[in-house]
Design an enzyme around this catalytic site. Structure first.
Site, short mmCIF file in Angstrom:
data_model
loop_
_atom_site.label_atom_id
_atom_site.label_comp_id
_atom_site.label_asym_id
_atom_site.label_seq_id
_atom_site.Cartn_x
_atom_site.Cartn_y
_atom_site.Cartn_z
N TYR A 153 62.91 92.83 58.35
CA TYR A 153 63.15 93.25 59.74
C TYR A 153 61.99 94.12 60.25
CZ TYR A 153 65.91 95.10 63.71
OH TYR A 153 66.37 95.43 64.95
N LYS A 157 59.48 93.35 63.42
CA LYS A 157 59.43 94.22 64.59
C LYS A 157 58.06 94.88 64.75
CE LYS A 157 63.61 93.46 66.05
NZ LYS A 157 63.85 92.75 67.31
P1 NDP Z 1 73.44 91.10 68.64
O1 NDP Z 1 73.59 90.47 67.31
O2 NDP Z 1 74.61 91.76 69.29
O3 NDP Z 1 72.83 90.05 69.69
C1 NDP Z 1 71.74 89.23 69.36
C2 NDP Z 1 71.91 87.92 70.05
O4 NDP Z 1 70.82 87.06 69.70
C3 NDP Z 1 73.20 87.20 69.64
O5 NDP Z 1 73.87 86.72 70.77
C4 NDP Z 1 72.67 86.06 68.77
O6 NDP Z 1 73.52 84.90 68.79
C5 NDP Z 1 71.34 85.77 69.42
N1 NDP Z 1 70.51 85.02 68.53
C6 NDP Z 1 70.37 85.14 67.19
N2 NDP Z 1 69.57 84.20 66.69
C7 NDP Z 1 69.17 83.46 67.74
C8 NDP Z 1 68.33 82.32 67.87
N3 NDP Z 1 67.73 81.76 66.81
N4 NDP Z 1 68.16 81.77 69.11
C9 NDP Z 1 68.78 82.31 70.17
N5 NDP Z 1 69.57 83.39 70.12
C10 NDP Z 1 69.78 83.95 68.91
O7 NDP Z 1 72.24 92.14 68.47
P2 NDP Z 1 71.84 93.43 69.33
O8 NDP Z 1 72.28 93.28 70.74
O9 NDP Z 1 72.23 94.62 68.57
O10 NDP Z 1 70.25 93.34 69.24
C11 NDP Z 1 69.45 92.77 70.26
C12 NDP Z 1 68.00 93.06 69.93
O11 NDP Z 1 67.77 94.46 69.84
C13 NDP Z 1 67.56 92.46 68.58
O12 NDP Z 1 66.25 91.98 68.69
C14 NDP Z 1 67.59 93.67 67.65
O13 NDP Z 1 66.72 93.52 66.58
C15 NDP Z 1 67.14 94.76 68.62
N6 NDP Z 1 67.51 96.10 68.17
C16 NDP Z 1 68.83 96.44 68.01
C17 NDP Z 1 69.15 97.71 67.60
C18 NDP Z 1 70.56 98.15 67.40
O14 NDP Z 1 70.76 99.30 66.96
N7 NDP Z 1 71.57 97.35 67.74
C19 NDP Z 1 68.12 98.72 67.32
C20 NDP Z 1 66.78 98.25 67.52
C21 NDP Z 1 66.51 96.99 67.95
P3 NDP Z 1 74.53 84.65 67.56
O15 NDP Z 1 75.49 85.78 67.57
O16 NDP Z 1 75.13 83.33 67.85
O17 NDP Z 1 73.68 84.64 66.32
#
Ligand code: NDP
Length: 244
Positions: A153, A157
Site C-alpha cells: 500500500y 501511494k
Molecule cells: P472504500 O473501500 O470505501 O472505497 C473504495 C472504492 O473503490 C470501492 O467502491 C471499491 O469497489 C472501488 N474499487 C476497488 N477496486 C476497484 C477497481 N479495480 N476499479 C474500480 N473501482 C474499484 O475505500 P475508502 O473510501 O476508504 O478509500 C478511498 C481512497 O482513499 C483509496 O484510494 C484509499 O487508499 C484512500 N485512503 C483512505 C484512507 C482511509 O482511512 N479510509 C486513508 C488514506 C487514503 P469495491 O468495494 O467493489 O471493491
C-alpha cells in the site's frame, strides 16, 4: 456552485470517500461520472447524484486499460467532455513482508497505482487538447511515512505522489494541474475493519483528537479541483488532523 457546467470523473466513486467527493461536486453544480466495481452501490450513488445534479455510474475495473478507455469514451458521449479526474479507487491487502504474497503485492499496485495511471493515460490527450483540466490523486499519509504491514500500500501511494509531481511538469504548459491529497485515518469501510486497539493507538497520535471524515477529504479535493487552486500544481495536500 464552483463546478457549474463542469464534468467530473471519480474512480471508486460508489462508496466511502469517493462517494462523498462525487456528492460534493454534484452539490456545487457538476455532472459526475463514477467508475466502480460494485453495481448496487453505483446505482444507489447515481440516484443520490441525480437528486442534486446529473450523475451516472459506470461499471469499470480501473486496472484494465481498454475497459477504462471504453468507459471514458462513454462518459464523453454522455456528458461531452471531462474537466476533472479524481483517482480515488483503492484497496488494501495488509500483511507483514514475511507473509505478504506476490498476489497481494500485485493486486494493490494494480488498483492503486496502475488504475490511476490508466485513467490519466486515457484522459491526458483530451485534457491537453482542451487546454485545461484538473487531476487529483488520492494518495495516503502511509505513502509518506510508511507503516508496518503495508509495504504494498505504501509503495502504491508513494508511487502516486511521484506520478503526480512528474505529470504536473508534463502538463503544466497545457493548463492541466495535477495534485494529490494524502488523507490520514478516515472513517470508512477500509478503516472500520481495523482492530479497536489499533484505532485507539492511532487516535492518541492525532493532534485534532478524532478520525477524519470522508467530507474532510472531499473538501480538500474540491479545493484543488476549483479555480481557487489554478496556480497550484504538483503538490500533496495532507489531510490528517496533524498526524504526520
Ligand atoms: P472504500 O473501500 O470505501 O472505497 C473504495 C472504492 O473503490 C470501492 O467502491 C471499491 O469497489 C472501488 N474499487 C476497488 N477496486 C476497484 C477497481 N479495480 N476499479 C474500480 N473501482 C474499484 O475505500 P475508502 O473510501 O476508504 O478509500 C478511498 C481512497 O482513499 C483509496 O484510494 C484509499 O487508499 C484512500 N485512503 C483512505 C484512507 C482511509 O482511512 N479510509 C486513508 C488514506 C487514503 P469495491 O468495494 O467493489 O471493491
Amino acid at each position: 456552485m464552483r463546478f457549474k457546467d463542469k464534468v467530473v470523473l471519480v474512480t471508486g466513486g460508489a462508496q466511502g470517500i469517493g462517494k462523498e467527493i462525487a456528492l460534493g461536486f454534484a452539490k456545487e453544480g457538476a455532472a459526475v461520472a463514477c467508475f466502480d466495481m460494485n453495481q448496487d452501490a453505483l446505482d444507489s450513488t447515481a440516484n443520490e447524484l441525480n437528486k442534486v445534479s446529473k450523475g451516472k455510474g459506470y461499471l469499470c475495473n480501473v486496472t484494465n486499460l481498454s475497459e477504462v478507455e471504453l468507459n471514458v469514451n462513454k462518459v464523453i458521449d454522455n456528458f461531452g467532455r471531462v474537466d476533472i479526474l479524481v483517482n480515488n479507487a483503492g484497496i488494501t491487502r495488509d500483511n507483514l513482508m514475511l507473509r505478504l504474497s506476490e498476489s497481494d503485492w500485485d493486486a494493490v499496485i494494480s488498483v492503486n497505482l496502475k488504475g490511476a495511471f490508466n485513467c490519466m493515460k486515457i484522459l491526458t490527450k483530451p485534457m491537453a487538447k482542451q487546454r485545461g483540466g484538473k487531476i487529483v490523486n488520492i494518495s495516503s499519509v502511509i505513502g509518506i511515512m510508511g507503516n508496518a504491514g503495508q509495504v504494498n500500500y505504501a509503495a502504491s501511494k508513494a508511487g502516486l505522489i511521484g506520478v503526480t509531481k512528474s505529470l504536473a511538469k508534463e502538463l503544466g504548459g497545457r493548463n492541466v494541474t495535477v495534485n494529490a491529497v494524502a488523507p490520514g485515518y478516515i472513517q470508512t469501510a477500509m478503516t472500520d475493519k481495523l482492530d479497536d486497539k489499533v484505532k485507539e493507538k492511532m487516535l492518541a497520535r492525532i493532534p485534532l483528537a478524532r478520525m477524519g471524515q470522508p467530507s474532510d477529504v472531499a473538501k480538500a479535493v474540491l479545493f484543488l479541483a476549483s479555480e481557487d487552486a489554478d496556480y497550484i500544481t504538483g503538490q500533496v495536500l495532507v489531510v490528517d488532523g496533524g498526524l504526520i
